[in-house]
Design an enzyme around this catalytic site. Structure first.
Site, PDB file in Angstrom:
ATOM      1  N   CYS A   1       0.892  -1.164   0.000  1.00  0.00           N
ATOM      2  CA  CYS A   1       0.000   0.000   0.000  1.00  0.00           C
ATOM      3  C   CYS A   1       0.919   1.199   0.000  1.00  0.00           C
ATOM      4  CB  CYS A   1      -0.918   0.014   1.214  1.00  0.00           C
ATOM      5  SG  CYS A   1      -1.956   1.503   1.274  1.00  0.00           S
TER       6      CYS A   1
ATOM      7  N   CYS B   1      -0.666   4.463   2.305  1.00  0.00           N
ATOM      8  CA  CYS B   1      -0.734   4.383   3.773  1.00  0.00           C
ATOM      9  C   CYS B   1      -0.402   2.958   4.177  1.00  0.00           C
ATOM     10  CB  CYS B   1      -2.072   4.879   4.324  1.00  0.00           C
ATOM     11  SG  CYS B   1      -3.536   4.251   3.515  1.00  0.00           S
ATOM     12  N   SER B   2      -1.393   2.160   4.539  1.00  0.00           N
ATOM     13  CA  SER B   2      -1.063   0.810   4.997  1.00  0.00           C
ATOM     14  C   SER B   2      -2.289  -0.064   4.886  1.00  0.00           C
ATOM     15  CB  SER B   2      -0.597   0.856   6.432  1.00  0.00           C
ATOM     16  OG  SER B   2      -1.627   1.448   7.188  1.00  0.00           O
ATOM     17  N   CYS B   3      -3.075   0.119   3.834  1.00  0.00           N
ATOM     18  CA  CYS B   3      -4.263  -0.712   3.662  1.00  0.00           C
ATOM     19  C   CYS B   3      -3.827  -2.169   3.567  1.00  0.00           C
ATOM     20  CB  CYS B   3      -5.023  -0.296   2.410  1.00  0.00           C
ATOM     21  SG  CYS B   3      -5.758   1.332   2.605  1.00  0.00           S
TER      22      CYS B   3
END
Lengths: 205, 123
Positions: free
Chosen positions: A99, A102-104
């Site tokens: 991702c 962000c950090s999906c």
């Protein structure tokens, strides 16, 4: 650093207590989420999904066609707004998930992401030089294998369906799940190699 | 490369255990869970939180560069949560500061109280 962490801890307590005082959220609801992600929801869920796909070709077809619906059959629910797409590794294609923004991450299937998944370095290098990153994770792929990097978003999260390891023929679904590592489902690892089964297992104890 | 390889080394080799440590501090767990609770309850759309998280992470990376030390993912998370709540008018910056002040005093008082109990009022 400790000072900054204390400040953030205090700020977070202030946010939570104001939201609770106003009846916008309940402490019990927050506790429930925290406990689920800390204790119950982990990569074992994803491992069960992968093991079922390895054992049941019909399930695998459904999983690749509609990940969320097939996982719901196993009682694996997604997170709000999360649509999980399952991408299959083959002898000529290796999938890897990142991702960049962000950090999906497919929380409902894998739990929370590891620290490195959230790092600026992984998020930028996974798309720029995926083979080099894979090599650092110990995954060396022959040059003819294509590497495809999937960039997650709020709506679509990806889960890698790794290839069933050689030598795992005849293993039960439960045993197969034990070979599936979290990194294999992110695409930064491969499933563990099956250990030779002791005689008692083969007897079906 | 030290950041990523250190992080990989710190990971257990088969980290699918549910006992895996996912937060460095309890407040990070609360920050995560409050954001999820807000989305679950429909009070704030997840996408609205995520958009701010992306902005906070992007701003940090612009200021520090992608390989910089001191990366703190949950600091960005907390900043995004605070912005979402204040921009929505669910809490104001002044109210947060006042609540912080109150909580800090309560903590100090609890500490004093425990202390006095320990010495003067043994039960």
């Amino acid at each position: 650093m400790a000072g900054a962490a204390d400040d953030m801890a205090l700020r977070m307590r202030a946010i939570e207590s104001l939201l609770i005082e106003r009846g916008l959220i309940s402490e019990a609801a927050v506790d429930r989420i925290a406990s689920a992600y800390e204790h119950d929801i982990g990569p074992l869920r994803g491992a069960r999904v992968v093991a079922r796909a390895w054992s049941d070709p019909q399930f695998k077809r459904r999983l690749l066609a509609d990940g969320a619906a097939a996982m719901a059959e196993l009682g694996v629910g997604g997170f709000v707004a999360e649509h999980v797409v399952v991408v299959e590794n083959t002898p000529t294609l290796h999938n890897m998930v990142t991702c960049t923004l962000c950090s999906c991450y497919p929380w409902g299937v894998l739990g929370l992401p590891p620290a490195w998944y959230k790092s600026p370095e992984y998020r930028s290098r996974s798309v720029r030089e995926p083979r080099a990153v894979l090599a650092e994770f110990g995954v060396e792929l022959p040059p003819e294998v294509e590497v495809r990097v999937w960039d997650s978003s709020a709506e679509v999260r990806y889960l890698v369906l790794p290839m069933r390891p050689a030598g795992s023929e005849g293993m039960s679904e439960e045993q197969l799940a034990g070979l599936v590592t979290r990194d294999a489902m992110i695409g930064t690892g491969l499933p563990a190699a099956p250990a030779p089964a002791p005689a008692s297992d083969r007897a079906g104890a | 490369m030290s950041g990523l390889s250190d992080a990989i080394r710190d990971e257990p080799s088969l980290p699918r255990s549910n006992g895996e440590l996912v937060f460095d501090a309890p407040w990070q767990s609360r920050a995560f869970s409050v954001a999820v609770t807000l989305a679950d309850s429909g009070l704030c759309a997840w996408e609205d939180f995520r958009a701010r998280l992306i902005e906070e992470i992007g701003a940090w990376e612009r200021d520090h560069g992608p390989e910089a030390e001191g990366w703190d993912y949950y600091a960005c998370w907390l900043a995004a949560l605070e912005r979402l709540l204040t921009e929505r008018g669910l809490v104001s910056a002044q109210e947060l500061t006042a609540a912080e002040c109150r909580i800090a005093h309560e903590q100090a008082h609890e500490h004093d109280h425990d202390h006095r109990h320990g010495h003067a009022h043994p039960h």
